[in-house]
Motif scaffolding. Structure first.
Motif, mmCIF file in Angstrom:
data_model
loop_
_atom_site.group_PDB
_atom_site.id
_atom_site.type_symbol
_atom_site.label_atom_id
_atom_site.label_comp_id
_atom_site.label_asym_id
_atom_site.label_seq_id
_atom_site.Cartn_x
_atom_site.Cartn_y
_atom_site.Cartn_z
ATOM 1 N N SER A 44 5.847 0.031 -13.786
ATOM 2 C CA SER A 44 4.822 -0.704 -14.245
ATOM 3 C C SER A 44 4.115 -0.106 -15.229
ATOM 4 N N PHE A 45 4.221 1.354 -15.546
ATOM 5 C CA PHE A 45 3.678 1.886 -16.776
ATOM 6 C C PHE A 45 4.717 2.400 -17.589
ATOM 7 N N TRP A 68 2.013 -8.116 -3.964
ATOM 8 C CA TRP A 68 3.254 -8.195 -3.506
ATOM 9 C C TRP A 68 3.300 -9.813 -2.834
ATOM 10 N N PRO A 69 3.939 -10.619 -2.843
ATOM 11 C CA PRO A 69 3.941 -11.994 -2.357
ATOM 12 C C PRO A 69 3.950 -11.761 -0.714
ATOM 13 N N LYS A 70 2.805 -12.660 -0.152
ATOM 14 C CA LYS A 70 2.684 -12.748 1.268
ATOM 15 C C LYS A 70 3.663 -13.603 2.033
ATOM 16 N N ALA A 71 4.389 -14.572 0.936
ATOM 17 C CA ALA A 71 5.158 -15.513 1.657
ATOM 18 C C ALA A 71 6.086 -16.076 0.489
ATOM 19 N N GLY A 72 6.964 -17.022 0.732
ATOM 20 C CA GLY A 72 7.698 -17.621 -0.323
ATOM 21 C C GLY A 72 9.063 -16.592 -0.955
ATOM 22 N N MET A 73 9.381 -17.114 -2.268
ATOM 23 C CA MET A 73 10.510 -16.562 -2.951
ATOM 24 C C MET A 73 10.449 -16.023 -4.201
ATOM 25 N N ALA A 104 0.849 -1.283 -0.223
ATOM 26 C CA ALA A 104 0.014 0.223 0.038
ATOM 27 C C ALA A 104 0.856 1.121 -0.028
ATOM 28 N N LYS A 105 1.686 1.288 0.882
ATOM 29 C CA LYS A 105 2.831 2.473 0.931
ATOM 30 C C LYS A 105 3.460 2.694 -0.530
ATOM 31 N N SER A 106 3.981 1.376 -1.044
ATOM 32 C CA SER A 106 4.623 1.721 -2.315
ATOM 33 C C SER A 106 3.876 2.249 -3.410
ATOM 34 N N ARG A 107 2.516 1.920 -3.247
ATOM 35 C CA ARG A 107 1.402 2.475 -4.350
ATOM 36 C C ARG A 107 0.618 3.548 -4.073
ATOM 37 N N MET A 115 12.615 -5.381 -4.463
ATOM 38 C CA MET A 115 12.355 -5.676 -5.731
ATOM 39 C C MET A 115 10.963 -5.403 -5.972
ATOM 40 N N CYS A 116 9.984 -5.387 -5.296
ATOM 41 C CA CYS A 116 8.572 -5.147 -5.444
ATOM 42 C C CYS A 116 8.499 -3.616 -5.694
ATOM 43 N N THR A 117 9.089 -2.887 -4.912
ATOM 44 C CA THR A 117 9.088 -1.185 -5.017
ATOM 45 C C THR A 117 9.590 -1.038 -6.403
ATOM 46 N N ILE A 118 10.591 -1.583 -6.704
ATOM 47 C CA ILE A 118 11.204 -1.059 -8.034
ATOM 48 C C ILE A 118 10.205 -1.356 -9.241
ATOM 49 N N LEU A 119 9.668 -2.622 -8.922
ATOM 50 C CA LEU A 119 8.668 -3.024 -10.259
ATOM 51 C C LEU A 119 7.403 -2.198 -10.118
ATOM 52 N N ASP A 120 6.885 -1.670 -9.026
ATOM 53 C CA ASP A 120 5.951 -0.923 -8.675
ATOM 54 C C ASP A 120 6.294 0.488 -9.690
#
Length: 605
Positions: free
Chosen positions: A453-454, A479-484, A299-302, A445-450
């Motif tokens: 994305s456009f 964003w994944p809630k668990a795993g790799m 949520a913060k990232s977006r 990684m997710c922050t950069i992908l966010d």
């Protein structure tokens, strides 16, 4: 539906859990055993091994090589202390290390459950596993990992050569192989999510098992509605095979989607499995890698409002504590719901120590473990003694002084005293540190992908005073809630050449990303499709990115390369460029360039 029966106490283990007198016995599932399993007898050779443990026994029965001829005097290693990774920040402390020494023969230790030496670890042993390590894992499982199993006596464990081996043995136990010449009504099936780890169908298909995908939503396997679990089982068409009595699932950090199944959804799935007599094979290598901050960070990232507090579903008023706040904070396994004893849980050291260990364990009701033992006696016999000894020494050993001089140490330096093992508290501390480290990688990684994305473009116009700005969504993901893994859906229909190449654009993009400008390797979602129909319909739209495999320093670099590579690909309008990329696939040279950053993690599970 088969008539279910509660089994007797014949295989109820060496002792029940305290306070479980009012619990039911697990159900008898012999009606689901494969024909091969039904005909397995105990190994006559293994049956006499227990006599080898009698103090002072002179053994001229077993065909065992003499331990003095093992060409290893000691086994030594520098191993991390539990505090190597900080649970709060994920930062490392490389100086936190122990020296591990395993002597050739520890004659001073009379307790076989504490005796860790090469003379016993490298010898033929019991199929359940190396006694010290088996005993420790059994205690860890029953007292800390799954202290509230709701059937009388509690679960048992058996060691495996990793989860792949554990799954192969589960197939052996429950699946009678089917050939195309056999009646179709006898063909076995296995329930699974829409997307599944590639090794699972690869193992099941040669036995004639058909994969039966269940519709999956953002919360995991769907229970109701068209394509949900209830619908699939209630309306099963027997002209396509036997109604499935097996389910394979990864509920806590699903590979490849990263979904974390809630306890409430688990309850619903378990109730249906109980209703239709389905065995649940629960593969949970990522259980410890749950990211409780993922929703808030997303949520913060977006730039979205903070998500509402999640309902407390990880604990219940009657749930017994593991003794460790970290374990109590995790969404639990199916095991605390397993009143029938129908859950076969696969665990592994692959994600907590190293994949090359090839060491794990199965947790299940005692009667099923007894059958797994019979299978192990006739197949792998036991995991590697070297690995079992090293893991046992890492986890459980008290400090050991160097052994007295002997013929085994004449030509080698005397080992230094060993430091104490991690014990359960240290192992949990280690897991907590790993979780923090992987969450940090995921967040980067997710922050950069966010942020990428456009695709924002300004088409050329004749006017110099203004321009039309086009904003095009390239991909979507949660964003994944668990795993790799991060599971992205690429918006290929918005590509200017989509009408010409359709699904082939997915393959072309994967090759494009490995080029010299980007040098990043990803996995296409097509290889995870449970069936060919899913693969053709939608799986090609997805990519799986692994944030675990690469070095820490490469995480941000890899994410930026992926973002820029996708944007660059969407600007390609020359169809010959795409055709050339597709030709490279036929040539088999994809990913061979020097310096390619690996976000694929092909073998990860």
């Amino acid at each position: 539906m088969a008539s279910l029966a509660y089994r007797n106490d014949r295989h109820q283990g060496a002792g029940g859990l305290s306070g479980d007198d009012d619990k039911p016995l697990p159900l008898d599932f012999t009606h689901l055993y494969s024909e091969i399993t039904k005909h397995r007898d105990a190994s006559k050779i293994k049956a006499i091994y227990k006599f080898f443990q009698i103090p002072g026994i002179l053994n001229i029965a077993g065909g065992l090589p003499n331990a003095q001829f093992f060409p290893y005097d000691t086994l030594e290693a520098q191993a991390a202390k539990p505090e190597r990774w900080s649970p709060s920040s994920g930062s490392s402390n490389p100086s936190a290390a122990n020296h591990i020494t395993i002597p050739h023969d520890d004659s001073t230790q009379k307790d076989l459950l504490q005796k860790i030496d090469l003379a016993t670890a490298l010898q033929y042993g019991m199929a359940q596993g190396y006694p010290p390590l088996l005993s420790w894992i059994r205690q860890l499982t029953r007292e800390h990992l799954h202290p509230d199993v709701p059937y009388k006596g509690g679960p048992e464990v058996i060691l495996t050569c990793g989860s792949t081996d554990g799954f192969a043995k589960a197939l052996n136990l429950f699946v009678t192989p089917w050939r195309t010449s056999d009646p179709i009504e006898q063909r076995p099936g296995m329930l699974c999510e829409t997307y599944v780890y590639t090794n699972i169908p690869n193992q099941a298909a040669p036995l004639g098992v058909q994969m039966v995908p269940v519709k999956t939503d953002e919360a995991g396997m769907a229970v109701s509605g068209p394509g949900g679990l209830e619908d699939v089982l209630a309306n099963w068409d027997t002209t396509k095979g036997k109604r499935p009595h097996l389910m394979y699932t990864v509920t806590l950090g699903h590979n490849p989607t990263g979904i974390l199944l809630s306890l409430e959804r688990k309850r619903e799935i378990y109730a249906i499995c109980s209703k239709y007599d389905v065995i649940i094979i629960e593969d949970e290598p990522y259980w410890y890698l749950q990211f409780p901050d993922a929703a808030e960070l997303e949520a913060k990232s977006r730039g979205l409002p903070p998500p509402p507090p999640s309902p407390v579903t990880t604990t219940t008023t009657d749930r017994k504590s593991s003794g460790f706040p970290f374990l109590d904070s995790l969404v639990p396994s199916f095991t605390p719901l397993d009143v029938d004893g129908r859950v076969v849980r696969l665990d592994t050291f692959s994600k907590t120590v190293a994949p090359g260990c090839r060491l794990g364990w199965i947790t299940a009701q005692p009667s099923l473990i007894e059958r797994f033992e019979r299978i192990t006696e006739a197949t792998t016999q036991q995991p590697s003694g070297f690995v079992q000894a090293l893991i046992a020494k890492l986890l459980i050993s008290p400090p050991v002084s160097p052994p007295p001089s002997s013929t085994f140490s004449l030509f080698t330096p005397k080992p230094t005293p060993s430091s104490p093992g991690w014990q359960a508290s240290g192992f949990v501390q280690w897991l907590s540190g790993l979780r923090s480290s992987y969450q940090s990688r995921m967040e980067k990684m997710c922050t950069i992908l966010d942020s990428g994305s456009f695709l924002i473009s300004t088409p050329p116009t004749r006017s110099s005073s203004w321009a039309v700005v086009k904003k095009r969504k390239l991909y979507s993901f949660s964003w994944p809630k668990a795993g790799m893994f991060i599971w992205l859906r690429l918006h290929f229909p918005s590509h200017p050449l989509f009408s010409l190449f359709q699904s082939s654009l997915s393959t072309a993009l994967m090759v494009w990303l490995t080029g010299p400008q980007y040098k990043v390797l990803v996995t296409t979602g097509a290889i995870f499709a449970a069936t060919e129909k899913i693969k053709q319909k939608e799986a090609w739209e997805y990519f799986r990115l692994c944030f675990a495999a690469e070095e820490e320093a490469n995480i941000e670099k890899a994410a930026h390369s992926f973002v820029e590579g996708v944007k660059g690909f969407w600007e390609v309008r020359d169809e010959q460029v795409v055709r050339k990329l597709l030709e490279e696939v036929k040539g088999g040279s994809v990913g061979q360039q020097e310096g390619v950053v690996n976000l694929a993690g092909f073998m990860g599970c």
